[in-house]
Write a protein that holds these residues in place. Structure first.
Motif, short mmCIF file in Angstrom:
data_model
loop_
_atom_site.label_atom_id
_atom_site.label_comp_id
_atom_site.label_asym_id
_atom_site.label_seq_id
_atom_site.Cartn_x
_atom_site.Cartn_y
_atom_site.Cartn_z
N UNK A 9 0.86 -1.18 0.00
CA UNK A 9 0.00 0.00 0.00
C UNK A 9 0.90 1.23 0.00
N UNK A 10 0.90 1.97 -1.09
CA UNK A 10 1.79 3.12 -1.23
C UNK A 10 1.42 4.29 -0.32
N UNK A 11 0.21 4.28 0.24
CA UNK A 11 -0.22 5.36 1.13
C UNK A 11 0.32 5.18 2.54
N UNK A 12 0.84 4.00 2.86
CA UNK A 12 1.38 3.72 4.18
C UNK A 12 2.90 3.60 4.09
N UNK A 13 3.58 3.76 5.22
CA UNK A 13 5.03 3.61 5.24
C UNK A 13 5.38 2.14 5.06
N UNK A 14 6.41 1.88 4.29
CA UNK A 14 6.81 0.52 3.97
C UNK A 14 7.20 -0.28 5.21
N UNK A 15 7.75 0.39 6.22
CA UNK A 15 8.16 -0.34 7.42
C UNK A 15 7.01 -0.60 8.39
N UNK A 16 5.81 -0.11 8.10
CA UNK A 16 4.64 -0.40 8.93
C UNK A 16 3.93 -1.63 8.39
N UNK A 17 3.21 -2.29 9.28
CA UNK A 17 2.51 -3.53 8.92
C UNK A 17 1.59 -3.34 7.72
N UNK A 18 0.74 -2.31 7.75
CA UNK A 18 -0.23 -2.10 6.68
C UNK A 18 0.43 -1.70 5.37
N UNK A 19 1.60 -1.09 5.45
CA UNK A 19 2.27 -0.63 4.24
C UNK A 19 3.33 -1.55 3.71
N UNK A 20 3.58 -2.64 4.43
CA UNK A 20 4.62 -3.57 4.01
C UNK A 20 4.22 -4.39 2.80
N UNK A 21 5.16 -5.19 2.34
CA UNK A 21 4.92 -6.04 1.17
C UNK A 21 3.91 -7.11 1.53
N UNK A 22 2.92 -7.31 0.66
CA UNK A 22 1.84 -8.26 0.88
C UNK A 22 1.69 -9.18 -0.32
N UNK A 23 1.39 -10.44 -0.04
CA UNK A 23 1.10 -11.40 -1.09
C UNK A 23 -0.38 -11.28 -1.43
N UNK A 24 -0.67 -10.86 -2.66
CA UNK A 24 -2.04 -10.61 -3.08
C UNK A 24 -2.24 -11.05 -4.51
N UNK A 25 -3.46 -10.96 -4.99
CA UNK A 25 -3.80 -11.43 -6.33
C UNK A 25 -3.41 -10.42 -7.41
N UNK A 26 -3.67 -9.14 -7.15
CA UNK A 26 -3.51 -8.13 -8.18
C UNK A 26 -2.95 -6.84 -7.59
N UNK A 27 -2.31 -6.05 -8.42
CA UNK A 27 -1.75 -4.78 -7.96
C UNK A 27 -2.83 -3.81 -7.49
N UNK A 28 -4.08 -4.04 -7.87
CA UNK A 28 -5.18 -3.18 -7.43
C UNK A 28 -5.71 -3.56 -6.05
#
Length: 92
Positions: free
Chosen positions: A5-24
């Motif tokens: 999630x580009x709106x959150x900081x990368x080092x925070x849980x919500x903004x970190x890298x996530x395994x998901x289906x699509x970039x949307x």
């Protein structure tokens, strides 16, 4: 695929890298990041964030319509980075 999630900081849980289906996915209402990590052979926690909806039930079909968070430029979503002027945007 792995995005964040580009709106959150990368080092925070919500903004970190996530395994998901699509970039949307960060803009979809079903998106639910959860740390599904594990302990490695040395006993250290390995963080592995996945969408809980996808992990538990699979992705909804059809996938819910993204609700983009459009910046002041009116073109780029602040969460997924998509160049858009879609009518489903929520404004910024």
């Amino acid at each position: 695929m792995s995005v964040h999630d580009l709106a959150e900081k990368l080092n925070q849980f919500e903004g970190g890298w996530n395994y998901i289906r699509s970039a949307l996915c960060p803009c979809r209402p079903c998106y639910s990041p959860r740390d599904s990590g594990y302990y490695d052979s040395q006993g250290k926690w390995v963080k592995q964030v996945e969408c809980a909806t996808r992990q538990n039930n699979g992705c909804p079909l059809p996938p819910p319509t993204p609700k983009h968070f459009i910046g002041t430029d009116g073109l780029i979503c602040k969460r997924c980075g998509r160049l858009t002027s879609a009518p489903d945007s929520t404004g910024g």
